[in-house]
Design a protein around this motif. Structure first.
Motif, PDB file in Angstrom:
ATOM      1  N   ALA A 188      35.565   8.664  75.625  1.00  0.00           N
ATOM      2  CA  ALA A 188      37.028   8.813  75.690  1.00  0.00           C
ATOM      3  C   ALA A 188      37.673   8.197  74.451  1.00  0.00           C
ATOM      4  O   ALA A 188      38.660   8.729  73.927  1.00  0.00           O
ATOM      5  CB  ALA A 188      37.551   8.156  76.965  1.00  0.00           C
ATOM      6  N   VAL A 197      41.987  12.930  68.298  1.00  0.00           N
ATOM      7  CA  VAL A 197      43.310  13.569  68.413  1.00  0.00           C
ATOM      8  C   VAL A 197      44.402  12.695  67.809  1.00  0.00           C
ATOM      9  O   VAL A 197      45.591  12.917  68.059  1.00  0.00           O
ATOM     10  CB  VAL A 197      43.651  13.933  69.882  1.00  0.00           C
ATOM     11  N   ALA A 228      44.074  12.969  76.321  1.00  0.00           N
ATOM     12  CA  ALA A 228      43.132  11.969  75.804  1.00  0.00           C
ATOM     13  C   ALA A 228      43.464  10.593  76.350  1.00  0.00           C
ATOM     14  O   ALA A 228      42.579   9.811  76.710  1.00  0.00           O
ATOM     15  CB  ALA A 228      43.158  11.963  74.282  1.00  0.00           C
ATOM     16  N   ARG A 260      42.454  10.341  79.950  1.00  0.00           N
ATOM     17  CA  ARG A 260      41.003  10.202  80.044  1.00  0.00           C
ATOM     18  C   ARG A 260      40.586   8.750  79.770  1.00  0.00           C
ATOM     19  O   ARG A 260      39.727   8.198  80.441  1.00  0.00           O
ATOM     20  CB  ARG A 260      40.353  11.149  79.031  1.00  0.00           C
ATOM     21  N   LEU A 261      41.223   8.154  78.777  1.00  0.00           N
ATOM     22  CA  LEU A 261      40.948   6.755  78.451  1.00  0.00           C
ATOM     23  C   LEU A 261      41.252   5.856  79.643  1.00  0.00           C
ATOM     24  O   LEU A 261      40.474   4.980  80.009  1.00  0.00           O
ATOM     25  CB  LEU A 261      41.814   6.315  77.270  1.00  0.00           C
ATOM     26  N   ALA A 312      43.210   3.906  70.649  1.00  0.00           N
ATOM     27  CA  ALA A 312      41.742   3.879  70.700  1.00  0.00           C
ATOM     28  C   ALA A 312      41.225   2.473  70.415  1.00  0.00           C
ATOM     29  O   ALA A 312      40.282   1.999  71.053  1.00  0.00           O
ATOM     30  CB  ALA A 312      41.160   4.877  69.700  1.00  0.00           C
ATOM     31  N   ASN A 323      37.210  10.495  71.631  1.00  0.00           N
ATOM     32  CA  ASN A 323      38.097  11.641  71.811  1.00  0.00           C
ATOM     33  C   ASN A 323      39.522  11.280  71.391  1.00  0.00           C
ATOM     34  O   ASN A 323      40.205  12.073  70.720  1.00  0.00           O
ATOM     35  CB  ASN A 323      38.052  12.071  73.285  1.00  0.00           C
ATOM     36  N   ALA A 324      39.945  10.070  71.759  1.00  0.00           N
ATOM     37  CA  ALA A 324      41.299   9.638  71.401  1.00  0.00           C
ATOM     38  C   ALA A 324      41.451   9.572  69.880  1.00  0.00           C
ATOM     39  O   ALA A 324      42.470   9.986  69.325  1.00  0.00           O
ATOM     40  CB  ALA A 324      41.589   8.281  72.039  1.00  0.00           C
ATOM     41  N   TRP A 368      47.328  17.474  74.036  1.00  0.00           N
ATOM     42  CA  TRP A 368      45.966  16.996  73.764  1.00  0.00           C
ATOM     43  C   TRP A 368      45.926  15.472  73.783  1.00  0.00           C
ATOM     44  O   TRP A 368      45.018  14.860  74.328  1.00  0.00           O
ATOM     45  CB  TRP A 368      45.499  17.468  72.381  1.00  0.00           C
ATOM     46  N   GLN A 369      46.967  14.890  73.171  1.00  0.00           N
ATOM     47  CA  GLN A 369      46.990  13.427  73.117  1.00  0.00           C
ATOM     48  C   GLN A 369      47.234  12.823  74.495  1.00  0.00           C
ATOM     49  O   GLN A 369      46.635  11.817  74.857  1.00  0.00           O
ATOM     50  CB  GLN A 369      48.063  12.966  72.126  1.00  0.00           C
TER      51      GLN A 369
END
Lengths: 221, 308
Positions: free
Chosen positions: B127, B134, B84, B87-88, B140, B130-131, B80-81
């Motif tokens: 994003a 998680v 994330a 995505r970032l 972030a 989201n970061a 998941w991380q």
């Protein structure tokens, strides 16, 4: 012939009190809200397809000025005092939206809608409370009209073009649209033969389609 | 006043307004409207050198100064991380490229490109959220800094700031007028009026730009021709969303899957017209998407088609 009404109110959403009248009038002339199908009841004796080939004269969703003037001239004054405009079958839709009353139907009210009226940007049906005639527009610039023989004859005369001329122009434009889909994958205009037969009858439709460049025109059996 | 207006908005808009800072109300609601759709409309992103540096865990400086983020921090992370972080990186790279494109020709920067940059900003904001969700708080924060830098660069674009400034000024005037007419209006209501009127200004500017760019076919029907291979529905949707910034979906179920949207007006209300989108599959005719607009009784249809 022009209609005047001292209580003219322009365009407004239909009140619930008008609901049954609108539904009754709609059902008197239309089978259903089918701008790309067969909208008129079998009892409607005469039909017409109006089409403006010149793009700068066409109205994207409804009657252009010339066709509206012809309609106003062909219709009885009484039928123009209050006219319903619906973007759906009044019986099938929730009645709090999509149905309007134009009082009277005239060039001003039709061409200057309210800022948030939905009907000007959607295909719509125009019909008087008497149900004597009906117009159904599409968002592809063709308009179907049904009514008495005399009404359709008068309307046709007012349009300044024959039915054959308008249909030929309509089919030619759709032939061009079909040209960009030679394999027929997009099924562009597959509804046209059935609609044409509904308007002019199957025999005349077959002859007209045969003379056109339309790629696919199987008439419904 | 604008902060107070947040109370009137949905949760979606509240989130956005928090991010706007000094960019003004137009930016605020623009991003607000884009947030919900940014994920679905964003163009596929090709990993850039910017991403690659991050993914390789190198230590060199990236194009946008402190935008470099090491992937090593997430070396022992969960899937998941890692997702994330990816995505970032993609969102930051995309925003960076978009801001570059706006800055390349600041004098020509039309409102549509600015709106596209807003899409990308919104994507990065999502994003970052989201970061955080998680557990990647440190990363972030660093991407938050990237966001701030890119926003600063975007603000330096003359066209961008002018449009925002004009929109915000118009909104403020509308709110002042409303306050003069009715001194009892609460700050929340006045803020709402200001935001709506500012968005009307943005709609108007974009609509004018779009119509100028479109090939005129007639007085009311316009055509936007795209190169073959471009996704018509995607571009039509993107344009529809940009044109309908600040709009409110009506309860009318017509006009395609999106329904009809009520546009804000110059005075901060919602009588500025209606806009609808019909995707290709939702048309009965030529199978190309169309945008239908009624702006104060002026009817406009915009077809989105491929070049012949």
């Amino acid at each position: 012939m022009s209609a005047t009404n001292p209580d003219a109110g322009g365009s407004r959403e239909l009140a619930s009190a008008d609901r049954s009248g609108a539904a009754r009038a709609f059902k008197a002339v239309f089978r259903g809200f089918e701008p790309y199908g067969r909208p008129f009841k079998a009892s409607v004796p005469a039909r017409l397809l109006a089409y403006e080939a010149e793009p700068w004269k066409a109205k994207p969703w409804g009657l252009n000025d010339g066709a509206l003037v012809a309609l106003l001239q062909a219709a009885d004054d009484h039928d123009l005092e209050r006219v319903f405009v619906s973007v759906d079958d009044p019986e099938d839709s929730s009645f709090d939206e999509g149905h309007y009353l134009l009082s009277p139907l005239n060039l001003e009210n039709y061409t200057h809608p309210g800022p948030t009226d939905a009907w000007p940007i959607l295909p719509h049906a125009i019909y008087p409370p008497s149900g004597q005639w009906g117009v159904i527009s599409s968002d592809e610039s063709h308009v179907l009209v049904g009514g008495s023989e005399k009404f359709i004859d008068d309307l046709s005369a007012g349009l300044g073009k024959t039915q054959d001329e308008m249909i030929a122009a309509w089919l030619e434009d759709w032939s061009e649209h079909q040209d960009r889909d030679p394999d027929g994958e997009l099924r562009i205009g597959d509804w046209i033969p059935a609609q044409l037969a509904h308007v002019v009858g199957p025999e005349r439709a077959e002859v007209t389609l045969g003379a056109s460049r339309l790629r696919r025109w199987d008439l419904p059996t | 006043m604008y902060r107070a207006a947040r109370r009137l908005f949905t949760g979606r808009d509240v989130l956005i307004l928090r991010f706007t800072g000094s960019n003004g109300v137009v930016l605020a609601l623009t991003v607000g409207c884009m947030l919900a759709i940014s994920a679905s409309v964003a163009a596929p992103t090709t990993p850039s050198a910017f991403d690659t540096r991050g993914a390789q865990g190198g230590s060199g400086p990236a194009d946008s100064g402190s935008s470099y983020i090491s992937v090593r921090a997430a070396a022992s992370s969960t899937s998941w991380q890692r997702a994330a972080l990816r995505r970032l990186q993609l969102a930051a790279a995309k925003l960076h490229r978009r801001v570059n494109s706006v800055l390349e020709k600041p004098n020509d920067a039309d409102f549509l490109r600015v709106i596209q940059a807003q899409f990308d900003r919104a994507e990065l904001i999502l994003a970052i959220r989201n970061a955080r969700a998680v557990g990647l708080e440190t990363i972030a924060r660093r991407f938050q800094r990237v966001l701030e830098l890119e926003t600063k660069r975007l603000n330096e674009s003359i066209a961008f700031s002018d449009l925002l400034r004009e929109g915000a000024a118009h909104g403020e005037r509308a709110a002042q007028k409303a306050h003069e007419d009715n001194p009892n209006l609460t700050p929340a209501v006045l803020g709402n009026i200001a935001v709506n009127a500012a968005n009307w200004h943005g709609n108007k500017a974009l609509l004018n730009t779009t119509l100028r760019a479109a090939k005129q076919k007639g007085p009311q029907v316009y055509e936007i021709a795209l190169k073959k291979g471009e996704d018509l529905d995607r571009r039509a949707y993107s344009l529809f969303r940009a044109l309908s910034v600040g709009s409110r979906k009506t309860n009318i179920r017509y006009g395609g899957r999106e329904g009809l949207h009520r546009l804000p007006d110059a005075n901060g209300g919602f009588n500025g017209g209606l806009i609808g989108l019909r995707r290709a599959a939702e048309t009965s005719g030529k199978k190309s998407p169309a945008i239908d607009v009624n702006v104060n009784g002026k009817l406009i249809k915009i077809h989105v088609r491929h070049e012949p």
